[in-house]
Motif scaffolding. Structure first.
Motif, PDB file in Angstrom:
ATOM      1  N   SER A  21       0.944  -1.481   0.043  1.00 54.62           N
ATOM      2  CA  SER A  21       0.116  -0.072   0.013  1.00 54.62           C
ATOM      3  C   SER A  21       0.905   1.320   0.037  1.00 54.62           C
ATOM      4  N   CYS A  22       0.466   2.186  -0.653  1.00 55.73           N
ATOM      5  CA  CYS A  22       1.075   3.409  -0.615  1.00 55.73           C
ATOM      6  C   CYS A  22       0.103   4.637  -0.388  1.00 55.73           C
ATOM      7  N   ALA A  23       0.078   4.972   1.045  1.00 61.33           N
ATOM      8  CA  ALA A  23      -0.830   6.018   1.426  1.00 61.33           C
ATOM      9  C   ALA A  23      -0.333   7.405   1.448  1.00 61.33           C
ATOM     10  N   ALA A  24      -0.968   8.260   0.718  1.00 63.08           N
ATOM     11  CA  ALA A  24      -0.605   9.846   0.181  1.00 63.08           C
ATOM     12  C   ALA A  24      -1.198  10.782   1.271  1.00 63.08           C
ATOM     13  N   SER A  25      -0.407  11.880   1.710  1.00 65.40           N
ATOM     14  CA  SER A  25      -1.388  13.117   2.317  1.00 65.40           C
ATOM     15  C   SER A  25      -0.359  14.214   1.862  1.00 65.40           C
ATOM     16  N   GLY A  26      -1.016  15.322   1.989  1.00 65.15           N
ATOM     17  CA  GLY A  26      -0.337  16.876   1.878  1.00 65.15           C
ATOM     18  C   GLY A  26      -0.450  17.186   0.451  1.00 65.15           C
ATOM     19  N   PHE A  27      -0.978  16.712  -0.539  1.00 65.50           N
ATOM     20  CA  PHE A  27      -1.261  17.085  -1.881  1.00 65.50           C
ATOM     21  C   PHE A  27      -2.439  16.446  -2.439  1.00 65.50           C
ATOM     22  N   THR A  28      -2.961  17.024  -3.596  1.00 67.67           N
ATOM     23  CA  THR A  28      -4.116  16.673  -4.186  1.00 67.67           C
ATOM     24  C   THR A  28      -3.877  15.328  -5.035  1.00 67.67           C
ATOM     25  N   PHE A  29      -4.074  14.290  -4.294  1.00 69.69           N
ATOM     26  CA  PHE A  29      -3.853  12.915  -4.825  1.00 69.69           C
ATOM     27  C   PHE A  29      -4.299  12.706  -6.170  1.00 69.69           C
ATOM     28  N   ASP A  30      -5.441  12.895  -6.453  1.00 71.19           N
ATOM     29  CA  ASP A  30      -6.180  12.621  -7.712  1.00 71.19           C
ATOM     30  C   ASP A  30      -5.474  13.455  -9.005  1.00 71.19           C
ATOM     31  N   ASP A  31      -4.697  14.402  -8.892  1.00 70.54           N
ATOM     32  CA  ASP A  31      -3.985  14.915  -9.954  1.00 70.54           C
ATOM     33  C   ASP A  31      -2.768  14.336 -10.386  1.00 70.54           C
ATOM     34  N   TYR A  32      -2.178  13.020  -9.483  1.00 71.83           N
ATOM     35  CA  TYR A  32      -1.211  12.468  -9.951  1.00 71.83           C
ATOM     36  C   TYR A  32      -1.222  11.134 -10.425  1.00 71.83           C
ATOM     37  N   ALA A  33      -0.386  10.698 -11.352  1.00 68.73           N
ATOM     38  CA  ALA A  33      -0.286   9.304 -11.594  1.00 68.73           C
ATOM     39  C   ALA A  33       0.589   8.809 -10.379  1.00 68.73           C
ATOM     40  N   ILE A  34       0.558   7.682  -9.948  1.00 71.76           N
ATOM     41  CA  ILE A  34       1.343   6.891  -9.203  1.00 71.76           C
ATOM     42  C   ILE A  34       2.152   5.727  -9.702  1.00 71.76           C
ATOM     43  N   GLY A  35       3.342   5.628  -9.418  1.00 71.05           N
ATOM     44  CA  GLY A  35       4.270   4.692  -9.889  1.00 71.05           C
ATOM     45  C   GLY A  35       5.011   4.057  -8.510  1.00 71.05           C
ATOM     46  N   SER A  52      -2.526   5.956 -13.751  1.00 66.98           N
ATOM     47  CA  SER A  52      -2.944   7.050 -14.251  1.00 66.98           C
ATOM     48  C   SER A  52      -3.606   7.725 -13.013  1.00 66.98           C
ATOM     49  N   SER A  53      -3.850   9.182 -13.044  1.00 66.01           N
ATOM     50  CA  SER A  53      -4.340   9.954 -11.977  1.00 66.01           C
ATOM     51  C   SER A  53      -6.040   9.376 -11.768  1.00 66.01           C
ATOM     52  N   SER A  54      -6.682   9.126 -12.833  1.00 65.81           N
ATOM     53  CA  SER A  54      -8.293   8.965 -12.669  1.00 65.81           C
ATOM     54  C   SER A  54      -8.942   8.175 -13.513  1.00 65.81           C
ATOM     55  N   ASP A  55      -8.132   7.754 -14.755  1.00 65.72           N
ATOM     56  CA  ASP A  55      -9.075   7.162 -15.849  1.00 65.72           C
ATOM     57  C   ASP A  55      -8.600   5.655 -15.866  1.00 65.72           C
ATOM     58  N   GLY A  56      -7.779   5.041 -15.157  1.00 67.33           N
ATOM     59  CA  GLY A  56      -7.388   3.630 -14.672  1.00 67.33           C
ATOM     60  C   GLY A  56      -6.440   2.839 -15.751  1.00 67.33           C
ATOM     61  N   ARG A  57      -5.718   3.915 -16.456  1.00 67.61           N
ATOM     62  CA  ARG A  57      -4.592   3.035 -17.300  1.00 67.61           C
ATOM     63  C   ARG A  57      -3.404   2.773 -16.710  1.00 67.61           C
ATOM     64  N   THR A  58      -2.978   1.632 -16.744  1.00 67.45           N
ATOM     65  CA  THR A  58      -1.743   1.063 -16.243  1.00 67.45           C
ATOM     66  C   THR A  58      -0.632   0.613 -16.991  1.00 67.45           C
ATOM     67  N   TYR A  59       0.529   0.622 -16.264  1.00 63.50           N
ATOM     68  CA  TYR A  59       1.672   0.390 -16.904  1.00 63.50           C
ATOM     69  C   TYR A  59       2.431  -0.715 -15.930  1.00 63.50           C
ATOM     70  N   TYR A  60       3.187  -1.939 -16.780  1.00 65.84           N
ATOM     71  CA  TYR A  60       3.732  -2.782 -15.918  1.00 65.84           C
ATOM     72  C   TYR A  60       5.216  -3.358 -16.724  1.00 65.84           C
ATOM     73  N   VAL A  61       6.456  -3.256 -15.986  1.00 63.70           N
ATOM     74  CA  VAL A  61       7.434  -3.588 -16.660  1.00 63.70           C
ATOM     75  C   VAL A  61       7.112  -4.964 -17.064  1.00 63.70           C
ATOM     76  N   ASP A  62       7.789  -5.418 -18.109  1.00 61.21           N
ATOM     77  CA  ASP A  62       7.561  -7.079 -18.525  1.00 61.21           C
ATOM     78  C   ASP A  62       7.815  -7.934 -17.737  1.00 61.21           C
ATOM     79  N   SER A  63       8.701  -7.873 -16.858  1.00 65.83           N
ATOM     80  CA  SER A  63       9.122  -9.057 -15.769  1.00 65.83           C
ATOM     81  C   SER A  63       7.888  -9.197 -14.763  1.00 65.83           C
ATOM     82  N   VAL A  64       6.985  -8.276 -14.558  1.00 65.33           N
ATOM     83  CA  VAL A  64       5.923  -8.382 -13.653  1.00 65.33           C
ATOM     84  C   VAL A  64       4.558  -8.689 -14.271  1.00 65.33           C
TER      85      VAL A  64
END
Length: 123
Positions: A21-35, A52-64
């Motif tokens: 889990s990555c819990a965020a605070s102190g900034f507008t979370f849904d303005d940012y992509a999270i990696g 991505s910040s809100s539309d559900g697009r994802t990226y994965y490195v090939d190994s995972v």
């Protein structure tokens, strides 16, 4: 105060699962992509996944691909990384970061970082 706090790491046998889990605070979370990145001792830091910040697009490195799943709950300001079928080579400190840019090849322009959580996979 901007914070990204990772949790959920630990020691697991090969083939097992963990959810980070990555819990965020102190900034507008849904303005940012999270990696998610990881770094093993003596190795280069590696981008693992991002979302991505809100539309559900994802990226994965090939190994995972097919083993890890990233998701986010903007109402909880939290991003998750579900890690299944873990391998010893997944052993690393895992970090999350907040980025301005999502693309199909990864996220870019990181602003904030967490301090990491240790994942150890035994053989």
């Amino acid at each position: 105060e901007v914070q990204l706090v990772e949790s959920g790491g630990g020691l697991v046998q090969a083939g097992g699962s963990l959810r980070l889990s990555c819990a965020a605070s102190g900034f507008t979370f849904d303005d940012y992509a999270i990696g998610w990145f990881r770094q093993a001792p003596g190795k280069e830091r590696e981008g693992v996944s991002c979302i991505s910040s809100s539309d559900g697009r994802t990226y994965y490195v090939d190994s995972v691909k097919g083993r890890f799943t990233i998701s986010r709950d903007n109402a909880k300001n939290t991003v998750y990384l579900q890690m299944n079928s873990l391998k010893p080579e997944d052993t690393a400190v895992y970090y999350c970061g907040a980025a301005s840019w999502f693309s199909v090849s990864g996220c870019y322009s990181y602003h904030y970082w967490g301090k990491g959580t240790q994942v150890t996979v035994s053989s």
